[in-house]
Design an enzyme around this catalytic site. Sequence first.
Site, mmCIF file in Angstrom:
data_model
loop_
_atom_site.group_PDB
_atom_site.id
_atom_site.type_symbol
_atom_site.label_atom_id
_atom_site.label_comp_id
_atom_site.label_asym_id
_atom_site.label_seq_id
_atom_site.Cartn_x
_atom_site.Cartn_y
_atom_site.Cartn_z
ATOM 1 N N LYS A 159 15.435 6.267 30.327
ATOM 2 C CA LYS A 159 15.356 5.240 29.271
ATOM 3 C C LYS A 159 14.552 4.050 29.787
ATOM 4 O O LYS A 159 14.902 3.431 30.787
ATOM 5 C CB LYS A 159 16.765 4.801 28.870
ATOM 6 C CG LYS A 159 16.804 3.611 27.895
ATOM 7 C CD LYS A 159 18.236 3.270 27.463
ATOM 8 C CE LYS A 159 18.289 1.989 26.627
ATOM 9 N NZ LYS A 159 19.668 1.618 26.247
ATOM 10 N N ASP A 162 16.145 -5.235 25.735
ATOM 11 C CA ASP A 162 16.981 -4.834 24.605
ATOM 12 C C ASP A 162 17.701 -6.048 24.033
ATOM 13 O O ASP A 162 18.754 -6.453 24.517
ATOM 14 C CB ASP A 162 17.993 -3.773 25.063
ATOM 15 C CG ASP A 162 18.887 -3.304 23.914
ATOM 16 O OD1 ASP A 162 18.549 -3.601 22.743
ATOM 17 O OD2 ASP A 162 19.899 -2.635 24.199
ATOM 18 N N LYS A 205 22.067 -8.798 19.630
ATOM 19 C CA LYS A 205 23.162 -8.954 20.587
ATOM 20 C C LYS A 205 23.595 -10.423 20.644
ATOM 21 O O LYS A 205 22.789 -11.318 20.359
ATOM 22 C CB LYS A 205 22.685 -8.542 21.988
ATOM 23 C CG LYS A 205 22.542 -7.043 22.197
ATOM 24 C CD LYS A 205 22.138 -6.736 23.633
ATOM 25 C CE LYS A 205 21.999 -5.239 23.871
ATOM 26 N NZ LYS A 205 23.245 -4.484 23.688
ATOM 27 N N ASP A 224 17.422 -2.832 31.059
ATOM 28 C CA ASP A 224 17.617 -1.662 30.197
ATOM 29 C C ASP A 224 16.556 -0.575 30.427
ATOM 30 O O ASP A 224 16.554 0.445 29.743
ATOM 31 C CB ASP A 224 17.659 -2.088 28.721
ATOM 32 C CG ASP A 224 18.622 -1.253 27.894
ATOM 33 O OD1 ASP A 224 19.488 -0.584 28.481
ATOM 34 O OD2 ASP A 224 18.486 -1.265 26.653
ATOM 35 N N ASP A 227 20.927 -1.641 17.624
ATOM 36 C CA ASP A 227 21.222 -1.838 19.046
ATOM 37 C C ASP A 227 21.567 -0.518 19.750
ATOM 38 O O ASP A 227 21.641 -0.460 20.970
ATOM 39 C CB ASP A 227 22.371 -2.843 19.204
ATOM 40 C CG ASP A 227 22.469 -3.413 20.606
ATOM 41 O OD1 ASP A 227 21.513 -3.207 21.392
ATOM 42 O OD2 ASP A 227 23.482 -4.068 20.911
ATOM 43 N N GLU A 231 19.674 1.855 20.413
ATOM 44 C CA GLU A 231 18.262 2.267 20.430
ATOM 45 C C GLU A 231 17.931 3.244 21.544
ATOM 46 O O GLU A 231 16.962 3.992 21.437
ATOM 47 C CB GLU A 231 17.363 1.028 20.545
ATOM 48 C CG GLU A 231 17.099 0.514 21.963
ATOM 49 C CD GLU A 231 18.349 0.056 22.704
ATOM 50 O OE1 GLU A 231 19.356 -0.256 22.035
ATOM 51 O OE2 GLU A 231 18.326 0.035 23.949
ATOM 52 N N ARG A 284 19.377 5.959 22.587
ATOM 53 C CA ARG A 284 19.441 7.354 22.137
ATOM 54 C C ARG A 284 18.279 7.694 21.211
ATOM 55 O O ARG A 284 17.849 8.844 21.136
ATOM 56 C CB ARG A 284 20.803 7.610 21.462
ATOM 57 C CG ARG A 284 21.043 6.797 20.233
ATOM 58 C CD ARG A 284 22.517 6.697 19.854
ATOM 59 N NE ARG A 284 23.258 5.756 20.691
ATOM 60 C CZ ARG A 284 24.557 5.506 20.565
ATOM 61 N NH1 ARG A 284 25.272 6.137 19.656
ATOM 62 N NH2 ARG A 284 25.149 4.632 21.359
#
Length: 501
Positions: A272, A277, A284, A295, A354, A356, A358
Site C-alpha cells: 500500500k 491519507d 479524519k 500510510d 477513508d 481507501e 483496500r
Amino acid sequence: MEFNTKTAAPESVKVDCLAIGVFEDLGPTPSARRVDRATHGAVHAAIASGDMKGKRGSLVVLRSLSGVGCARVALVGLGKSTDFGDKAFSEVVSATVRGCGAGVTTLAFAASDWKVAGRAPSWSVRAMVAAARATRFRSDELKTKASDRPAGEDDGNQRLRITWLAEKRGRELETALRQGEAIANGVELAKRLGNLPANFCTPDYLASQARKLARDWHLKVQIFDRRQIEALGMGSFLSVTHGSVQPPRLIVLRYQGSGGSGFANPVALVGKGITFDSGGISLKPGAQMDEMKFDMCGAAAVFGTMRAIAELKPTVNVVGVVPACENLPSGSATKPGDIVTSMSGQTIEILNTDAEGRLILCDALTYVQRFRPAAIIDIATLTGACVVALGNVHSGLFSKDDELAAELLAAARNAGDSVWRMPIDDDYQDQLKSNFADMANIGTPGNAGSVTAACFLARFVKDQHWAHLDIAGTAYRGGTTKGATGRPVPLLTEFLLARAA
Ligand code: BES
Ligand code: MN
Ligand code: ZN
C-alpha cells in the site's frame, strides 16, 4: 558501520573497546572471566565495588587495563540469565553501541557466550547487526543544523567497525553477517521512505526511488502513469486519486533469482502506497493526522525487501507491486456513496472514502495475477482496528492458506518480526453487502474492522496462495519516538530466503 567475525581470545584483540558480559545471577560469562584473569581481577573488582551488578543494559567502561589488547573494556549487564531472550539480547547490544564511548571506532563483542535460548549463533550475529544498525540510525536529512539532531550521531564514531568474536570460524556466521547487513539496508530504506513527509514523498517520488533501486541493483522496473492505469481498468485505484493534484503511479519492480531467461512463478509483494491519507471526503480527525504520512509503509517495506534480496541474491523470483497515490478531499474527490468498477470487473460502493487502502490494493491484487505468482503477500497499514486488536507488537496475518500462513509464522519467528494470525473466514463477508453494488468498501463500524478489510481483499484473490499483512500498528511508532520501524522487511526477507533454500 562495518562488521566482521574473528576467532581470537578476547584479551588479545586490539580494538578501541571490548564488550564482555555479566549476568545478574551467574556473574561474568566465561569470556569475561578470561578477561578478568588477564587483568588480575579488574572485572571482579568492578562487581565487588557495586559498579556492575549485571542489570540488563547497564554498562561500565574500564580504561587502560593492563593484560588486554584493547583500550577499553565495557562490562555489559545482561540481566538474569533466565530472562535472556531475543529482546534482552538486542537491548544489551544496543546499550553497548550507545554507551561504549565517543572515541570508539572499533568495537569487539565477546558475546558468543551470551546464549539466547532456542537461538543458534548465526541468529545472534544477525540480531547483533540489526540492533547495532538500529541504534545508530537517524532520520536527519531534513535537519539543517547538527545541533538540532538527536544526540549521539555527531560523536565522531559514525564509522564504527564491529567484530564478533566467534567460538569457531565458519561460513555460517559470515553468511549471517551479510544477511544481517542486507536486511538492515532494507530496513533503513523503508524507514527513510516512511519518515519522509508527504510533501517530499509523493507517488512520483516513490516511482523515482523504484527507478533508482532498479539502476543500483539490476532490477527491472515499470512505472505506469494515470493514462496507463486507466487503460488497465483500475477504476477502484483511480477513485482514490481524484482529490489530489499529485499524479498516481503504479510501480512494478522485478527481481529475477531463478529460471534462466523466464520470470516464472514469482512471489508477489503488493504494498500500500498512500503517500498521505487525510481520509478524503470522509475526513479524519485532526489529531495525529501527520502520522498518515506513514500510510505508504507497505510500499516502503516492498522496496526495502527488494533492496535486501537484490543484495543477497536468493534463487527465487520476486515481483513488487506498489499502487501509489494521495487520499485528499477536494471538489473532484470521490464522495461517499460513489460506485466504481474495479479492474476485476466487480463494482464497489464507497461508503467511506477513508477505507481507501483496500481500494488501491484490490486492483493491484488483480494486476499481479498476470505473473502467475507462486504466492501473493500484500502489506498495508490498512486498519486502525488492527492497532486496537494487536497494538504495536504483532503485525496482523490474514490468510486462508494454512501452509503459507505457517511459512510466514516461521519466518516471523526467525526474523524477530512477529505476526499474529487473525481470522478471515467467510462468515464476515455478509458485512460487505451493498444494496447498489457488488460490495461495499466497509463493514459494520466498530465490528471486526481489520477482518472485514481482509475479507474485502479476499474477493480479489480467488484461487491464489495469498496472505495479507496489516502493519498499521507495527510499521511506525507515534509519540516521542515517532518514526518508521522498517517492519516487516526482516520477515519478508527471511520468508524469501527460506523459499530459496
Ligand atoms: N490508513 C488507515 C489505517 C490506519 C489507521 C493506519 C491508524 C495506521 C493508524 C486506513 O486507510 C483507514 O483510514 N482505515 C479506516 C477504515 C474504516 C473507515 C473502515 C480505519 O481504520 O478507521
Ligand atoms: Mn484511510
Ligand atoms: Zn490509509
